[in-house]
Design an enzyme around this catalytic site. Structure first.
Site, PDB file in Angstrom:
ATOM      1  N   TYR A 127       0.754  -1.353  -0.221  1.00 36.13           N
ATOM      2  CA  TYR A 127      -0.340   0.256   0.293  1.00 36.13           C
ATOM      3  C   TYR A 127       1.045   1.120  -0.151  1.00 36.13           C
ATOM      4  CZ  TYR A 127      -3.462  -3.665   1.069  1.00 36.13           C
ATOM      5  OH  TYR A 127      -4.322  -4.075   1.357  1.00 36.13           O
TER       6      TYR A 127
ATOM      7  N   ASN B 219     -13.001   4.014  -1.857  1.00 38.28           N
ATOM      8  CA  ASN B 219     -11.943   3.423  -2.160  1.00 38.28           C
ATOM      9  C   ASN B 219     -13.005   2.359  -0.533  1.00 38.28           C
ATOM     10  OD1 ASN B 219     -10.424   1.199  -1.025  1.00 38.28           O
ATOM     11  ND2 ASN B 219      -8.501   1.992  -1.334  1.00 38.28           N
TER      12      ASN B 219
ATOM     13  N   HIS C 152     -15.264  -6.438  -0.984  1.00 37.95           N
ATOM     14  CA  HIS C 152     -15.233  -8.091  -0.895  1.00 37.95           C
ATOM     15  C   HIS C 152     -16.518  -8.589  -0.522  1.00 37.95           C
ATOM     16  CE1 HIS C 152     -11.423  -6.667  -3.027  1.00 37.95           C
ATOM     17  NE2 HIS C 152     -10.813  -6.657  -2.385  1.00 37.95           N
TER      18      HIS C 152
ATOM     19  N   ASP D  81     -25.940  -1.481  -2.792  1.00 40.61           N
ATOM     20  CA  ASP D  81     -27.442  -1.300  -2.666  1.00 40.61           C
ATOM     21  C   ASP D  81     -26.792   0.451  -2.410  1.00 40.61           C
ATOM     22  OD1 ASP D  81     -27.864  -3.309  -3.437  1.00 40.61           O
ATOM     23  OD2 ASP D  81     -28.850  -4.277  -1.683  1.00 40.61           O
TER      24      ASP D  81
ATOM     25  N   HIS E 284      -9.457   1.355  -5.567  1.00 41.79           N
ATOM     26  CA  HIS E 284      -7.739   0.684  -5.048  1.00 41.79           C
ATOM     27  C   HIS E 284      -6.805   0.934  -5.334  1.00 41.79           C
ATOM     28  CE1 HIS E 284     -11.365  -1.710  -3.576  1.00 41.79           C
ATOM     29  NE2 HIS E 284     -12.096  -2.507  -5.037  1.00 41.79           N
TER      30      HIS E 284
HETATM   31  O1  CA2 Z   1      -6.187  -2.314  -2.859  1.00 39.29           O
HETATM   32  C1  CA2 Z   1      -6.630  -1.894  -2.052  1.00 39.29           C
HETATM   33  O2  CA2 Z   1      -7.637  -0.312  -2.592  1.00 39.29           O
HETATM   34  C2  CA2 Z   1      -7.736  -2.309  -1.167  1.00 39.29           C
HETATM   35  O3  CA2 Z   1      -9.180  -1.594  -1.177  1.00 39.29           O
HETATM   36  C3  CA2 Z   1      -7.445  -2.075   0.332  1.00 39.29           C
HETATM   37  C4  CA2 Z   1      -8.383  -3.404   1.884  1.00 39.29           C
HETATM   38  C5  CA2 Z   1      -8.200  -4.618   0.718  1.00 39.29           C
HETATM   39  O4  CA2 Z   1      -9.069  -5.478   2.188  1.00 39.29           O
HETATM   40  C6  CA2 Z   1      -8.698  -4.357  -1.027  1.00 39.29           C
HETATM   41  O5  CA2 Z   1      -8.911  -6.009  -1.450  1.00 39.29           O
HETATM   42  C7  CA2 Z   1      -8.142  -3.813  -1.519  1.00 39.29           C
HETATM   43  C8  CA2 Z   1      -6.945  -3.058   2.691  1.00 39.29           C
HETATM   44  C9  CA2 Z   1      -6.882  -1.806   3.780  1.00 39.29           C
HETATM   45  C10 CA2 Z   1      -6.367  -2.108   4.566  1.00 39.29           C
HETATM   46  O6  CA2 Z   1      -4.733  -0.963   4.368  1.00 39.29           O
HETATM   47  C11 CA2 Z   1      -3.854  -1.562   5.490  1.00 39.29           C
HETATM   48  C12 CA2 Z   1      -2.872  -0.143   4.968  1.00 39.29           C
HETATM   49  C13 CA2 Z   1      -2.122  -0.489   5.852  1.00 39.29           C
HETATM   50  C14 CA2 Z   1      -2.024  -1.922   7.021  1.00 39.29           C
HETATM   51  C15 CA2 Z   1      -3.070  -2.546   7.205  1.00 39.29           C
HETATM   52  C16 CA2 Z   1      -3.985  -1.742   6.407  1.00 39.29           C
END
Ligand code: CA2
Length: 150
Positions: free
Chosen positions: A24, A75, A81, A88, A101
Site C-alpha cells: 500500500y 475505496n 469483496h 446497494d 484500489h
Molecule cells: O488496494 C486497496 O486499496 C484495497 O481496497 C485495500 C484493502 C483491501 O482489503 C482490498 O482488498 C484492496 C485493505 C486496506 C487495509 O489497508 C491497510 C494499510 C496498511 C496496514 C494495514 C491495512
C-alpha cells in the site's frame, strides 16, 4: 452544478502508511485526502472526506451525499469483496461513483478479485498506488462535467 465530491475510505484504510508498505506504500490517509483535494481543486471542486471502520457510518455518509455532492470517490477496502449493503447504498443514491484500489486487486488473492461495487461504479482505478485517487477524481469529474461517459 454542485462542485463537491464525497471521498469515502473504508475499513482499515486509517492504517495506511503504518504497515504493509510493499502493498500500500508509505502515504497516510491524511496524504490521500490531501492529494484528492488537490486533484479536485484543479477543476474547482471541493472534497468532503470520510473514513470509517463501521459500515453504517459509510452508508450514512453516502446517503447524505445526495444533498450536496455530485459524485463519490470510494475505496471500500475489504467491504468491496463482501458488502451487498454498501453496493446497494451506492446504487440507491444514483450519483456517479469512482471505485479506487491502491493495489491491483485483479492480481492478488482470488477473494479480492471480485468487487460488489464494481458494477455500480462508472470509473475503476486499481494498482496505481495512492496516485490512483487523483486519476479517479479526474475521470469522475470528466463524467460529471459531460466530457466523457466513463
Ligand atoms: O488496494 C486497496 O486499496 C484495497 O481496497 C485495500 C484493502 C483491501 O482489503 C482490498 O482488498 C484492496 C485493505 C486496506 C487495509 O489497508 C491497510 C494499510 C496498511 C496496514 C494495514 C491495512
Amino acid at each position: 452544478m454542485i462542485r463537491r465530491l464525497l471521498l469515502v475510505n473504508g475499513p482499515n484504510l486509517n492504517l495506511l502508511g503504518t504497515r504493509e508498505p510493499e502493498i500500500y506504500g508509505t502515504a497516510t490517509l491524511a496524504d490521500v485526502e490531501e492529494l484528492t483535494r488537490e486533484a479536485a481543486g484543479r477543476f474547482g471542486f471541493e472534497v468532503r472526506a470520510v473514513q470509517s471502520n463501521h459500515e453504517g457510518v459509510l452508508l450514512d455518509a453516502i446517503h447524505d451525499a445526495r444533498a450536496d455532492c455530485s459524485g463519490i470517490v470510494i475505496n471500500p477496502g475489504g467491504l468491496s469483496h463482501t458488502s451487498v449493503v454498501l453496493r446497494d447504498a451506492l446504487a440507491g443514491v444514483a450519483l456517479p461513483v469512482a471505485e479506487v484500489h491502491i493495489s491491483d486487486i485483479a492480481a492478488r488473492e482470488p477473494f479480492r478479485q471480485h468487487s460488489y461495487v464494481a458494477d455500480v461504479a462508472i470509473v475503476h482505478v486499481a494498482g496505481e498506488g495512492v496516485a490512483g485517487y487523483a486519476t479517479a477524481v479526474e475521470r469522475l469529474i470528466a463524467v460529471i462535467t459531460g466530457q466523457t461517459d466513463g
